[in-house]
Design a protein around this motif. Structure first.
Motif, PDB file in Angstrom:
ATOM      1  N   MET A  36       0.830  -1.198   0.000  1.00 55.77           N
ATOM      2  CA  MET A  36       0.000   0.000   0.000  1.00 55.77           C
ATOM      3  C   MET A  36       0.868   1.253   0.000  1.00 55.77           C
ATOM      4  N   SER A  37       1.958   1.221   0.751  1.00 55.41           N
ATOM      5  CA  SER A  37       2.861   2.359   0.777  1.00 55.41           C
ATOM      6  C   SER A  37       3.456   2.623  -0.599  1.00 55.41           C
ATOM      7  N   ILE A  38       3.837   1.569  -1.298  1.00 54.64           N
ATOM      8  CA  ILE A  38       4.402   1.726  -2.638  1.00 54.64           C
ATOM      9  C   ILE A  38       3.372   2.325  -3.591  1.00 54.64           C
ATOM     10  N   GLN A 106       1.983 -13.676   1.407  1.00 52.31           N
ATOM     11  CA  GLN A 106       2.552 -12.428   0.896  1.00 52.31           C
ATOM     12  C   GLN A 106       1.924 -12.043  -0.437  1.00 52.31           C
ATOM     13  N   MET A 107       1.696 -13.021  -1.311  1.00 57.33           N
ATOM     14  CA  MET A 107       1.072 -12.743  -2.607  1.00 57.33           C
ATOM     15  C   MET A 107      -0.349 -12.211  -2.424  1.00 57.33           C
ATOM     16  N   PHE A 108      -1.127 -12.863  -1.580  1.00 56.37           N
ATOM     17  CA  PHE A 108      -2.511 -12.430  -1.346  1.00 56.37           C
ATOM     18  C   PHE A 108      -2.542 -11.056  -0.684  1.00 56.37           C
ATOM     19  N   ALA A 109      -1.653 -10.819   0.267  1.00 56.58           N
ATOM     20  CA  ALA A 109      -1.630  -9.526   0.953  1.00 56.58           C
ATOM     21  C   ALA A 109      -1.330  -8.399  -0.019  1.00 56.58           C
ATOM     22  N   SER A 110      -0.392  -8.628  -0.921  1.00 59.16           N
ATOM     23  CA  SER A 110      -0.051  -7.601  -1.904  1.00 59.16           C
ATOM     24  C   SER A 110      -1.217  -7.341  -2.846  1.00 59.16           C
ATOM     25  N   PHE A 111      -1.907  -8.392  -3.249  1.00 55.27           N
ATOM     26  CA  PHE A 111      -3.060  -8.233  -4.139  1.00 55.27           C
ATOM     27  C   PHE A 111      -4.167  -7.420  -3.468  1.00 55.27           C
ATOM     28  N   PHE A 112      -4.481  -7.738  -2.228  1.00 56.02           N
ATOM     29  CA  PHE A 112      -5.540  -7.011  -1.520  1.00 56.02           C
ATOM     30  C   PHE A 112      -5.131  -5.560  -1.233  1.00 56.02           C
ATOM     31  N   ALA A 113      -3.851  -5.331  -0.978  1.00 58.67           N
ATOM     32  CA  ALA A 113      -3.384  -3.962  -0.771  1.00 58.67           C
ATOM     33  C   ALA A 113      -3.512  -3.145  -2.049  1.00 58.67           C
ATOM     34  N   ALA A 114      -3.176  -3.755  -3.190  1.00 62.32           N
ATOM     35  CA  ALA A 114      -3.328  -3.068  -4.473  1.00 62.32           C
ATOM     36  C   ALA A 114      -4.798  -2.781  -4.768  1.00 62.32           C
ATOM     37  N   LEU A 115      -5.675  -3.715  -4.424  1.00 61.61           N
ATOM     38  CA  LEU A 115      -7.115  -3.478  -4.579  1.00 61.61           C
ATOM     39  C   LEU A 115      -7.576  -2.322  -3.705  1.00 61.61           C
ATOM     40  N   PHE A 116      -7.085  -2.278  -2.467  1.00 62.46           N
ATOM     41  CA  PHE A 116      -7.451  -1.213  -1.543  1.00 62.46           C
ATOM     42  C   PHE A 116      -7.003   0.149  -2.092  1.00 62.46           C
ATOM     43  N   GLN A 117      -5.769   0.208  -2.566  1.00 58.28           N
ATOM     44  CA  GLN A 117      -5.248   1.459  -3.119  1.00 58.28           C
ATOM     45  C   GLN A 117      -6.035   1.889  -4.365  1.00 58.28           C
ATOM     46  N   TRP A 118      -6.399   0.936  -5.198  1.00 57.44           N
ATOM     47  CA  TRP A 118      -7.204   1.201  -6.393  1.00 57.44           C
ATOM     48  C   TRP A 118      -8.570   1.751  -6.001  1.00 57.44           C
ATOM     49  N   GLY A 119      -9.170   1.165  -4.976  1.00 59.73           N
ATOM     50  CA  GLY A 119     -10.482   1.626  -4.538  1.00 59.73           C
ATOM     51  C   GLY A 119     -10.457   3.027  -3.944  1.00 59.73           C
ATOM     52  N   ILE A 120      -9.350   3.396  -3.296  1.00 59.53           N
ATOM     53  CA  ILE A 120      -9.253   4.724  -2.682  1.00 59.53           C
ATOM     54  C   ILE A 120      -8.910   5.800  -3.706  1.00 59.53           C
ATOM     55  N   LEU A 121      -7.926   5.543  -4.543  1.00 63.43           N
ATOM     56  CA  LEU A 121      -7.438   6.549  -5.480  1.00 63.43           C
ATOM     57  C   LEU A 121      -8.074   6.451  -6.864  1.00 63.43           C
ATOM     58  N   VAL A 202      -3.608  -6.106 -10.419  1.00 69.21           N
ATOM     59  CA  VAL A 202      -4.698  -5.150 -10.259  1.00 69.21           C
ATOM     60  C   VAL A 202      -4.692  -4.134 -11.395  1.00 69.21           C
ATOM     61  N   ASP A 203      -3.519  -3.720 -11.830  1.00 74.30           N
ATOM     62  CA  ASP A 203      -3.439  -2.799 -12.961  1.00 74.30           C
ATOM     63  C   ASP A 203      -4.002  -3.438 -14.227  1.00 74.30           C
ATOM     64  N   ALA A 204      -3.693  -4.723 -14.447  1.00 69.77           N
ATOM     65  CA  ALA A 204      -4.229  -5.427 -15.615  1.00 69.77           C
ATOM     66  C   ALA A 204      -5.748  -5.541 -15.534  1.00 69.77           C
ATOM     67  N   LEU A 205      -6.271  -5.765 -14.336  1.00 75.18           N
ATOM     68  CA  LEU A 205      -7.728  -5.822 -14.164  1.00 75.18           C
ATOM     69  C   LEU A 205      -8.354  -4.453 -14.402  1.00 75.18           C
ATOM     70  N   ASP A 206      -7.714  -3.417 -13.942  1.00 78.53           N
ATOM     71  CA  ASP A 206      -8.225  -2.061 -14.110  1.00 78.53           C
ATOM     72  C   ASP A 206      -8.276  -1.656 -15.583  1.00 78.53           C
ATOM     73  N   LYS A 207      -7.191  -1.953 -16.303  1.00 78.23           N
ATOM     74  CA  LYS A 207      -7.111  -1.561 -17.708  1.00 78.23           C
ATOM     75  C   LYS A 207      -7.793  -2.565 -18.627  1.00 78.23           C
ATOM     76  N   GLY A 208      -8.073  -3.754 -18.122  1.00 81.47           N
ATOM     77  CA  GLY A 208      -8.695  -4.777 -18.947  1.00 81.47           C
ATOM     78  C   GLY A 208      -7.780  -5.315 -20.030  1.00 81.47           C
ATOM     79  N   LEU A 209      -6.478  -5.252 -19.781  1.00 86.61           N
ATOM     80  CA  LEU A 209      -5.502  -5.678 -20.777  1.00 86.61           C
ATOM     81  C   LEU A 209      -4.532  -6.663 -20.145  1.00 86.61           C
TER      82      LEU A 209
END
Length: 301
Positions: A36-38, A106-121, A202-209
């Protein structure tokens, strides 16, 4: 009259369960906040045209704080490469099953953190190498700096001589900070396969690519090589961790003493005007006596 929520047997069972799952919880939380910090730091830096050092400080500081917070519970890996390095070092620091669970968490935690950041920003972010370098060059940079990070973790946080030190978190955090500043513009500066996978998926899911994942292999291969080589080098350079001997040097005790005397001589004499060291007469005899004894430089006593 005392009231107990659990009887003795239930309390013992509950304590066992807590001890089993607590390292995995800590690994999840540490990796979550690091990812999330990254995400937040890099996106805010790009939005506001801020100097990249701010992101490096935020990321390195978050890692340092998380390491201090969870080191005594899980070892504070927060990185599959670190987990792999600890496992490869083969000192019963982590079992094969625990290592596998750590990496999955660690993989799941990073994925959920990226989802959280996507949802906020409402914006996603992916890590990629610079346009000026090819994929092979970026992979080598990731490999070498991940190796350095894993080596710092192994040497400062897992060895008997360093046990109980208070600087290991600072060393680990500053390794990541310096890596981002030094080579982040070259490879993207992930040094952590879990974070890369979480952010890029998460970026690939966001862009659909799906092709947004094209660089993922760089960080997976580089991270794997960094962890393995760090673990192997640790095994080679820290033999006292395996033999139980007080000193892990390949030199004899007399040869080591000679080096100590020479170092003391340099410290006390100071540099001469020509760049060399002036002699200290009262230590010459001690050095000569030790020199005659040290005849077995390839063996230990």
């Amino acid at each position: 009259m005392e009231f107990h929520l659990l009887n003795t047997q239930q309390a013992e069972t509950f304590e066992k369960i807590c001890r089993i799952i607590s390292p995995f919880i800590v690994e999840f939380l540490g990796t979550f906040f690091l990812t999330m910090s990254i995400g937040f730091n890099l996106i805010n830096t790009s939005r506001r045209d801020l100097f990249a050092m701010q992101a490096a400080l935020g990321i390195g500081g978050t890692l340092m704080a998380s390491v201090y917070a969870g080191g005594h519970i899980s070892g504070a890996h927060y990185n599959p490469s670190v987990t792999l390095a600890v496992w490869v070092s083969r000192r019963n620091k982590i079992t094969t099953l625990d290592a596998a669970i750590y990496i999955c968490v660690q993989m799941f935690a990073s994925f959920f953190a990226a989802l959280f950041q996507w949802g906020i920003l409402h914006e996603s972010f992916r890590i990629t190498p610079a346009d000026e370098v090819n994929s092979g060059q970026a992979m080598v940079v990731e490999w070498f700096w991940t190796f350095l990070l894993c080596t710092v973790v192994l040497q400062t946080a897992t060895t008997a001589p360093q046990a109980g030190n208070s600087f290991y978190g600072l060393a680990i955090g500053f390794t990541v900070l310096s890596g981002i500043v030094s080579v982040g513009y070259v490879s993207g500066g992930a040094f952590n396969p879990a974070i890369l996978v979480g952010l890029n998926v998460v970026d690939a899911l966001d862009k659909g690519l799906l092709n947004r994942m094209e660089y993922t292999w760089i960080y997976l291969v580089g991270g794997f090589l960094g962890g393995v080589t760090a673990g192997v080098l640790f095994w080679f350079t820290n033999r006292s961790e395996y033999s139980g001997e007080e000193h892990g040097s390949y030199f004899s005790s007399d040869a080591t003493a000679i080096a100590d005397v020479a170092a003391s001589k340099r410290d006390k004499s100071g540099m001469s005007m020509y760049g060399g060291y002036e002699d200290v007469e009262d230590e010459e005899d001690e050095l000569d006596q030790l020199d005659t004894k040290a005849t077995s430089y390839g063996t230990r006593k």
